[in-house]
Design an enzyme around this catalytic site. Structure first.
Site, PDB file in Angstrom:
ATOM      1  N   VAL A  11       5.766  -7.225 -46.064  1.00 43.02           N
ATOM      2  CA  VAL A  11       4.248  -8.239 -45.637  1.00 43.02           C
ATOM      3  C   VAL A  11       3.376  -8.291 -46.682  1.00 43.02           C
ATOM      4  O   VAL A  11       3.127  -8.413 -48.007  1.00 43.02           O
ATOM      5  CB  VAL A  11       3.428  -7.603 -45.124  1.00 43.02           C
ATOM      6  N   LYS A  12       3.400 -10.154 -46.688  1.00 46.48           N
ATOM      7  CA  LYS A  12       2.686 -11.514 -47.683  1.00 46.48           C
ATOM      8  C   LYS A  12       0.943 -11.214 -47.073  1.00 46.48           C
ATOM      9  O   LYS A  12       1.177 -11.960 -46.607  1.00 46.48           O
ATOM     10  CB  LYS A  12       3.518 -12.657 -47.833  1.00 46.48           C
TER      11      LYS A  12
END
Ligand code: G3P
Length: 217
Positions: free
Chosen positions: A86-87
């Site tokens: 997850v960025k």
């Protein structure tokens, strides 16, 4: 040095993966929009398609800028595939979200990082990766590679596990400089990765070998 490709283009990802040197993929909202991906279902399916193309981490960026929105999106992204990372942007809400995800063993990539201070907070929050943007610093006459070097030194001194994922890589020299600076990962355009192969002496030498091989017919 791990090579990630910085694109949401499935053909480019496949070409890079077929080369046999690809370790992962990074995307961001601009790269996804460039591929014409629209709507939540299509976005999620596109990330799944990327995960099926490569055997490595795939960074998928949340679109929310508030903590609650980041959490909701991030947990949904993480459920998509075990390769999803997850960025999250390096903001106050982003750091809080990274800490939340870290505590839940959800892997994260802290992006839009431009200083050692930001990288320090990302590591303390438990980010899996930190993405310092080399090219965008160079764009404003600031040494992006020096930032990579400083973060690598800082993480080594304090024994942080966060990996330095050099981003905003524009060309082959950036890749070479990231190696020298000790980055764990460089996420690059395909052209920069393939560009590493280019050398006139290789071309000249092969042409001579081909010519001489014909003498053996
Ligand atoms: O991963 C970040 C990268 O996509 C940004 O690249 O060239 O827009 O600075 P660039």
């Amino acid at each position: 040095m791990k090579f990630f490709i910085d694109t949401a283009n499935l053909e480019q990802i496949k070409e890079a993966n077929d080369l046999g040197v690809l370790d992962g993929v990074t995307t961001n909202p601009s790269l996804m929009a460039k591929e014409g991906v629209k709507g939540e279902e299509n976005i999620l399916n596109h990330y799944k398609a990327i995960c099926e193309l490569v055997d490595g981490d795939v960074s998928a960026e949340v679109l929310s800028t508030d903590f609650e929105g980041m959490i909701k999106e991030g947990e949904e992204l993480a459920k998509l595939h075990e390769q999803i990372v997850v960025k999250v942007p390096c903001t106050k809400d982003g750091i809080k979200a990274i800490k939340y995800f870290s505590d839940k063993k959800i892997r994260t990539n802290c992006t839009l990082v431009f200083s050692t201070g930001q990288a320090l907070l990302a590591a303390k929050a438990g980010a899996t990766y930190v993405s310092p943007f080399v090219g965008r610093l160079d764009d404003i006459s600031t040494d992006g590679i020096e930032l990579i070097r400083q973060i690598v030194d800082m993480y080594g001194y304090y024994e942080f596990d966060t990996q330095v994922l050099a981003a905003s890589i524009r060309h082959t020299m950036h890749i070479v400089q990231c190696v020298e600076a000790g980055a764990d990962v460089a996420t690059c355009p395909l052209s920069a990765i393939v560009g590493l192969l280019n050398h006139p002496l290789t071309d000249k030498g092969l042409a001579q070998f081909v010519a001489d091989a014909k003498k053996m017919n």
